[in-house]
Scaffold this active site. Structure first.
Site, mmCIF file in Angstrom:
data_model
loop_
_atom_site.group_PDB
_atom_site.id
_atom_site.type_symbol
_atom_site.label_atom_id
_atom_site.label_comp_id
_atom_site.label_asym_id
_atom_site.label_seq_id
_atom_site.Cartn_x
_atom_site.Cartn_y
_atom_site.Cartn_z
ATOM 1 N N LYS A 1 0.854 -1.183 0.000
ATOM 2 C CA LYS A 1 0.000 0.000 0.000
ATOM 3 C C LYS A 1 0.895 1.239 0.000
ATOM 4 O O LYS A 1 1.637 1.478 0.943
ATOM 5 C CB LYS A 1 -0.901 0.016 1.233
ATOM 6 N N GLY B 1 -8.450 8.717 9.734
ATOM 7 C CA GLY B 1 -8.722 8.752 11.172
ATOM 8 C C GLY B 1 -9.815 9.718 11.592
ATOM 9 O O GLY B 1 -10.060 9.893 12.778
#
Lengths: 67, 268
Positions: free
Chosen positions: B108, B169
Site C-alpha cells: 500500500k 482517522g
C-alpha cells in the site's frame, strides 16, 4: 567499531564484524527484520558475507501495527 | 446460479489473487495484540496492513511482536508507507518491506502531504507509483478522490486505487460519493475506499456505490468495543456488496407505490 544504528551511535568491542554478527550482538537473532546498510538493502542471505566498517550507518526495521 | 454460488464466485481480485473478504483492515491503534487479533478475526479480513518501523534495539528478548499474533502465513500482509512525505522515502520503505516479508510484492503506497490533515501528496505519490511498478511491486495506492489522478495511477500500472472517503482517522464518512462514483465508473482496476469510514453504514454506502472493497483501521480500533465493531463492518461490507449486486430500485420522488394489494380491502 563505531556504528550508527537507527539514528543512534553505538560502539562495539569487536574490531571486525559482519551483519550476521551484528544481529547476534543486538540480540535480534530469529526476529523478522530487514536491514539497510548505508542506504542499500542487505538481503538476509548476504548477512554473513557483508562486512561492516567503522562509521557505517544501518537501519534495522520490522513490521508494526499500522493502518 | 443460486445465491450461494453467486457469493462463492464474487471474489475480490487484486493482482491476480482472489479474496473472499472485501474488508481490509489496519493493525494499528489497538489496546494490545490480543485485541488486534480478536478484532481482525471478527472482521473476517484476509488482507491486513502493517507499518514498517525501526526495530527497538535492546528491547527485552522474547517481547511479543505483531507477527506472533498475526502470522504472515495466515494473512496477506499489506505493508504501508504511512508517515512518508516523499516518493523516495516511500520507495525505500517498501523495498525494506519486501525484504522483510521474503519478496512480498503487494504493497500500500501512501505519500502524505500535510501532517495536520494527512492529505495525500499526489505529485509524490505518482512519482513513487511509477518507480514501484517498474520495480515489480503490486501497488495499491491511497489517493485523493480526483478522478483524473485515479486514472493516471491506473495507467501507471497500479493494481488498485484507494481514494479517501474523508481524512485518515477522521471518521467523517463518505463526503463525496459523486467523485467516488466517477472514479468507479472510469476504472478498470479495483477501487477501494481507504480512510474516513466512521461506522458500519459508511462502509455499506461505499460498497453500494460499487467499490470493490473498503480499507479501515480507526473505525474499528477506536470503537468502544472494537471486536463488536469489526463484526459490524464485516456485515456492512457484505450487505453493501449484495445491495450493489442486487441493483437498487430506482428512486421515485413524488410517486409513491403501495407495497400491499390495493384491492380486497375490508369495508369497501
Amino acid at each position: 567499531m563505531q556504528l550508527t544504528i537507527n539514528g543512534k551511535a553505538r560502539s562495539f568491542d569487536l574490531v571486525q564484524m559482519n551483519v550476521a554478527q551484528l544481529v547476534e550482538q543486538l540480540a535480534l537473532i530469529g526476529k523478522r527484520l530487514a536491514i539497510e546498510l548505508n542506504g542499500e538493502i542487505v538481503p538476509r542471505s548476504q548477512f554473513e558475507a557483508t562486512k561492516l566498517s567503522d562509521g557505517d550507518k544501518l537501519e534495522i526495521v520490522g513490521a508494526v501495527g499500522g493502518g | 446460479m443460486n445465491d450461494k454460488d453467486n457469493k462463492l464466485s464474487d471474489l475480490l481480485k487484486i493482482a491476480n489473487k482472489a479474496y473472499q473478504s472485501r474488508l481490509l483492515v489496519g493493525t494499528g491503534k489497538y489496546k494490545d495484540f490480543a485485541e488486534t487479533r480478536a478484532a481482525i478475526d471478527a472482521s473476517g479480513a484476509e488482507i491486513i496492513t502493517v507499518a514498517i518501523r525501526r526495530t527497538n534495539i535492546g528491547q527485552t528478548a522474547g517481547e511479543p511482536s505483531l507477527l506472533d499474533f498475526l502470522p504472515p502465513e495466515e494473512f496477506t500482509y499489506l505493508p504501508n508507507t504511512a508517515g512518508c512525505y516523499s516518493a523516495d522515502e516511500a520507495v525505500r520503505t517498501l523495498r525494506l518491506a519486501r525484504e522483510l516479508l521474503d519478496g512480498h510484492q503487494l504493497v500500500k503506497l501512501e505519500v502524505l502531504g500535510d501532517p495536520n490533515t494527512l492529505y495525500p501528496n499526489m505529485t509524490e505519490t505518482l512519482a513513487a507509483a511509477k518507480t514501484l511498478v517498474k520495480d515489480g511491486f503490486d501497488v495499491m495506492v491511497y489517493c485523493s478522490d480526483d478522478p483524473i489522478i485515479a486514472k493516471q495511477l491506473e495507467e501507471i500500472g497500479c493494481c488498485a486505487v484507494m481514494p479517501l472517503a474523508s481524512l485518515i482517522g477522521s471518521g467523517m464518512g463518505i463526503l463525496n460519493p459523486w467523485n467516488l462514483q466517477i472514479i468507479i465508473e472510469n476504472a478498470k482496476i479495483p477501487v477501494l475506499v481507504d480512510a474516513g469510514v466512521g461506522t458500519a453504514s459508511d462502509a455499506a454506502i461505499a460498497m453500494e456505490l460499487g467499490c470493490q472493497g473498503v480499507l479501515m483501521n480507526t473505525a474499528i480500533a477506536a470503537a468502544k468495543n472494537p471486536v463488536l465493531m469489526a463484526g459490524a463492518m464485516k456485515k456492512a461490507v457484505e450487505a453493501g456488496r449484495d445491495a450493489y449486486l442486487a441493483g437498487r430500485m430506482p428512486k421515485k420522488l413524488y410517486s409513491a407505490s403501495p407495497s400491499s394489494p390495493t384491492t380486497g380491502l375490508i369495508s369497501k
